[in-house]
Write an enzyme that holds these catalytic residues in place. Structure first.
Site, PDB file in Angstrom:
ATOM      1  N   LYS A  35       0.830  -1.203   0.000  1.00 56.25           N
ATOM      2  CA  LYS A  35       0.000   0.000   0.000  1.00 56.25           C
ATOM      3  C   LYS A  35       0.870   1.261   0.000  1.00 56.25           C
ATOM      4  O   LYS A  35       0.692   2.153  -0.818  1.00 56.25           O
ATOM      5  CB  LYS A  35      -0.925   0.007   1.221  1.00 56.25           C
ATOM      6  CG  LYS A  35      -1.892  -1.150   1.232  1.00 56.25           C
ATOM      7  CD  LYS A  35      -2.806  -1.112   2.438  1.00 56.25           C
ATOM      8  CE  LYS A  35      -2.090  -1.323   3.749  1.00 56.25           C
ATOM      9  NZ  LYS A  35      -1.479  -2.651   3.887  1.00 56.25           N
ATOM     10  N   GLU A  91       4.836 -35.972  12.215  1.00 48.81           N
ATOM     11  CA  GLU A  91       4.794 -35.319  10.899  1.00 48.81           C
ATOM     12  C   GLU A  91       4.341 -36.284   9.806  1.00 48.81           C
ATOM     13  O   GLU A  91       3.548 -35.921   8.939  1.00 48.81           O
ATOM     14  CB  GLU A  91       6.165 -34.723  10.552  1.00 48.81           C
ATOM     15  CG  GLU A  91       6.596 -33.573  11.451  1.00 48.81           C
ATOM     16  CD  GLU A  91       5.575 -32.447  11.541  1.00 48.81           C
ATOM     17  OE1 GLU A  91       4.837 -32.221  10.560  1.00 48.81           O
ATOM     18  OE2 GLU A  91       5.496 -31.802  12.599  1.00 48.81           O
TER      19      GLU A  91
HETATM   20  P1  ADP Z   1       2.047  -1.970   3.346  1.00 48.04           P
HETATM   21  O1  ADP Z   1       0.923  -2.489   2.513  1.00 48.04           O
HETATM   22  O2  ADP Z   1       2.045  -2.593   4.695  1.00 48.04           O
HETATM   23  O3  ADP Z   1       2.145  -0.493   3.355  1.00 48.04           O
HETATM   24  P2  ADP Z   1       4.544  -1.729   1.999  1.00 48.04           P
HETATM   25  O4  ADP Z   1       4.089  -0.943   0.833  1.00 48.04           O
HETATM   26  O5  ADP Z   1       5.248  -0.971   3.049  1.00 48.04           O
HETATM   27  O6  ADP Z   1       3.353  -2.547   2.642  1.00 48.04           O
HETATM   28  O7  ADP Z   1       5.444  -2.922   1.463  1.00 48.04           O
HETATM   29  C1  ADP Z   1       6.613  -3.306   2.099  1.00 48.04           C
HETATM   30  C2  ADP Z   1       7.623  -3.810   1.113  1.00 48.04           C
HETATM   31  O8  ADP Z   1       7.187  -5.017   0.525  1.00 48.04           O
HETATM   32  C3  ADP Z   1       7.848  -2.877  -0.042  1.00 48.04           C
HETATM   33  O9  ADP Z   1       8.823  -1.944   0.258  1.00 48.04           O
HETATM   34  C4  ADP Z   1       8.273  -3.812  -1.155  1.00 48.04           C
HETATM   35  O10 ADP Z   1       9.640  -4.064  -1.095  1.00 48.04           O
HETATM   36  C5  ADP Z   1       7.546  -5.073  -0.836  1.00 48.04           C
HETATM   37  N1  ADP Z   1       6.312  -5.208  -1.629  1.00 48.04           N
HETATM   38  C6  ADP Z   1       5.061  -5.311  -1.135  1.00 48.04           C
HETATM   39  N2  ADP Z   1       4.161  -5.444  -2.111  1.00 48.04           N
HETATM   40  C7  ADP Z   1       4.843  -5.408  -3.269  1.00 48.04           C
HETATM   41  C8  ADP Z   1       4.466  -5.492  -4.650  1.00 48.04           C
HETATM   42  N3  ADP Z   1       3.188  -5.638  -5.024  1.00 48.04           N
HETATM   43  N4  ADP Z   1       5.447  -5.421  -5.583  1.00 48.04           N
HETATM   44  C9  ADP Z   1       6.728  -5.279  -5.207  1.00 48.04           C
HETATM   45  N5  ADP Z   1       7.147  -5.186  -3.945  1.00 48.04           N
HETATM   46  C10 ADP Z   1       6.229  -5.264  -2.970  1.00 48.04           C
HETATM   47 ZN    ZN Z   2       1.401 -31.292  13.871  1.00 41.98          ZN
END
Ligand code: ADP
Ligand code: ZN
Ligand code: MG
Length: 629
Positions: free
Chosen positions: A213, A429
């Site tokens: 996001k 397991e």
């Molecule tokens: P939130 O939804 O919690 O705000 P972030 O935008 O902070 O999440 O995402 C954290 C990190 O995860 C990003 O900096 C990126 O590296 C990775 N990430 C998350 N979603 C994507 C995506 N759709 N494509 C590429 N990287 C992603």
């Molecule tokens: Zn178990």
């Protein structure tokens, strides 16, 4: 006080700089403009200088003679009874008789010193009022001092320089489409205004943590190439205690000046929580929220300020915030599907050296349910592992291991387990795996290990689906519950003793069974009636009961019944396949890890003890055609 911490240091620097400038200026001006120091000389030198025509002017006072040379330097010497002096001075063309004060204009001297004092005092006063503002909090006039001058707020309103673009966000195509419209609007507003369309004022990104996001909002800023004001909801609440509302006002004032621009409020739930009438209500937060609501009403849709916000707790937001005209566009940012996961892995893999034969598809399938942030982490963990192992590039093996690290934690190599414990875990397991394999509709077993992990797991069975799974049938859920009970069942059958190792299985089985009864309408007794509501869909999915006490009792009984039935089913399956259970558990105990292929190989091999085994095999084949093929 915690809130003052970030600004304390700059303020002291500010004070020191002010003082130093003040002192230096004062000294400089004093030296150059006011008075050159008067040198004491002997009468002899005075005479000499007169003879050499060095003296320009002289004044004979009652007890001393003050004179200046051609360069303007000033001297003084004592009086000696010298009758020829005036004559000599006259002959040497010295201007005498007038009082010698200083070359510089006294008016300038006074003006300059006064100015220095005024500037100095003004700077000091400003410094003091700034400190007071921090302490007094919300006195409005004082506050306008510290606000919006860009210095004290540098951390709050950051103009995007990250250069993140949509191409850096993988998957999430729907969210990108919706946001692209906003970007287009900021580029060519007239195209929209011509037809009379107004842009949604605000868009709210909702989804579980780590789905990108914040990243999407940054990408919008990068694409739109307009100023981007970013602040997180908790900063409103924490950094400016008592000033939340004023901060909101200031933020919007700045945004309107910079329009077209984007205002991004991350984690908006920190300020946008539902207002309620409970006693513990938080005035400060409510004021901030009210200010936000009125600011969002206060500007027209077409003035080019777009507000983005992100949250993973949409259900806790105040309904007033969500009504049309405020955040009227809601953009879901969900956990990535299989294709999304592959894309995200590829995007992040570009940042590391990776060997050519890596199959992202397999990794993405193994990492079912992982968020974008976890996938990014998987790539990074793999790179770190490659370095540890002294390799130049990341291999498939690194990636597979790091999937497990992200899911289950690091291997705990030196955890001490007795052989008995190890054997118990092995049977446990394999119990899971066998029950899964002997039922239809469950994902194939891909790996079983009994290496303890930092998450606390002593071993685990990995099942990976071939494709994406969006719906679960009743049979599938029942089979899953039965698989969860399989571990404990194996312990019972083999050791006639049970251990604490099944607590997580029990929890998961119960959760599924309860959901069947209360939310999925999968029982005859309750038909399609919901007895529970999910409270926060993105964070753990806690539920709240909404039924009478009698019904609650009945629900509990039904949950117990479902789990008991599945437990019995698992027991049946394992009893029927006890030979295989021993065989595979032995293999696992010796090797600590068993792959899906090895597992299927042992399972499908003709057992040594002919009679009842061939019977089993036939049974298996009939019951489970796909897995055994
Ligand atoms: P939130 O939804 O919690 O705000 P972030 O935008 O902070 O999440 O995402 C954290 C990190 O995860 C990003 O900096 C990126 O590296 C990775 N990430 C998350 N979603 C994507 C995506 N759709 N494509 C590429 N990287 C992603
Ligand atoms: Zn178990
Ligand atoms: Mg975020």
């Amino acid at each position: 006080m915690e809130t003052m911490k970030p600004s304390k240091k700059p303020q002291i620097t500010y004070l020191i700089v002010t003082l130093v400038i003040f002192l230096v200026l004062n000294v400089l001006i004093y030296n150059s403009m006011i008075k050159r120091p008067t040198q004491e000389t002997s009468y002899y030198t005075f005479m000499k200088m007169i003879d050499e025509k060095e003296v320009k002017a002289a004044n004979i006072e009652s007890n001393q003679i003050v004179f200046t040379d051609k360069d303007g330097n000033q001297y003084k010497t004592g009086i000696i009874n010298d009758e020829d002096l005036y004559k000599r001075l006259y002959e040497a063309d010295v201007d005498f008789g007038a009082e010698i004060i200083s070359q510089s204009n006294p008016i300038i001297y006074y003006l300059v010193t006064t100015a220095i004092w005024i500037v100095g005092i003004a700077l000091l006063w400003r410094f003091i009022t700034k400190r007071m503002t921090k302490k007094l909090g919300d006195s409005p006039d004082l506050m306008s001092f510290g606000l919006g001058d860009g210095k004290s707020n540098a951390r709050v309103y950051v103009k995007s320089t990250s250069g993140i673009r949509f191409r850096d966000v993988a998957g999430e195509d729907e969210a990108k489409d919706l946001l692209t419209e906003i970007v287009n609007y900021l580029h060519e507003p007239q195209k929209y205004t011509e037809i009379g369309a107004t842009l949604p004022k605000g868009a709210l990104l909702v989804g579980p943590p780590g789905t990108g996001k914040t990243l999407l909002a940054k990408a919008v800023a990068g694409e739109a190439n307009v100023p981007f004001f970013s602040i997180s909801g908790s900063e409103f609440v924490q950094m400016f205690v008592g000033m939340g509302a004023a901060k909101v006002r200031d933020l919007f004032k700045q945004a309107k000046e910079k329009a077209p621009c984007i205002v991004f409020i991350d984690e908006i739930d920190a300020i946008g929580k539902k207002r309620d009438s409970s006693l513990s209500s938080n005035d400060e937060r409510e004021q901030t929220l009210n200010q936000l609501l009125s600011e969002m009403d206060g500007f027209e849709g077409n003035n080019g300020v777009v507000i983005l916000a992100a949250t993973n707790r949409p259900e806790s937001l105040d309904p007033a915030l969500l009504r049309p005209g405020r955040f009227d566009r809601r953009i879901p940012v969900e956990l990535p599907d299989l294709k999304g996961r592959v894309d995200i892995l590829r995007v992040h893999a570009k940042k590391v050296k990776i060997s050519d034969n890596v199959d992202f598809d397999v990794i993405a399938r193994t990492a079912a349910g992982a968020s974008g942030a976890q996938l990014a982490n998987i790539i990074n963990e793999a790179a770190l592992r490659a370095v540890r192992e002294g390799r130049r590039c990341v291999t498939q093996e690194d990636l597979m291991e790091s999937v497990e690290v992200v899911i289950a934690g690091y291997q705990k190599k030196n955890k001490i387990m007795t052989n008995k414990e190890k054997l118990t875990v092995a049977y446990h397991e394999v119990g899971h795996a066998l029950v899964a394999a002997m039922q239809t509709n469950s994902a194939p077993v891909t790996k079983i290990t009994i290496i303890p992990r930092t998450s606390g797991a002593l071993g685990y069975t990995m099942q990976v689906d071939e494709g994406e799974h969006n719906l679960m049938s009743k049979t599938e859920i029942l089979n899953k519950i039965s698989t969860f009970t399989g571990g404990r069942t194996a312990e019972e059958l083999i050791f006639h003793e049970i251990s604490t190792g099944a607590s997580n299985d029990i929890e998961q089985a119960t959760k599924l069974a309860r959901a069947m009864v209360t939310r999925y309408g999968m029982t005859d007794d309750f038909d399609m009636v919901a007895m529970e509501h999910v409270q926060n869909q993105y964070l753990g999915g806690d539920t709240s009961m909404s039924c009478s006490d009698e019904t609650a009792t009945k629900i509990d009984q039904m949950v117990v019944k479902i789990v008991t039935e599945q437990h019995a089913k698992a027991k049946q399956i394992l009893t029927d396949n006890i030979g295989k259970l021993h065989e595979i558990a032995k293999f696992l105990y010796e090797n600590e890890t068993i792959t899906g292929e090895e597992f299927m190989e042992i399972l499908n091999a003709k057992p040594e003890s002919a009679a009842n085994a061939s019977e089993n095999a036939a049974e298996n084949a009939a019951e489970n055609p796909t897995e055994n093929a």
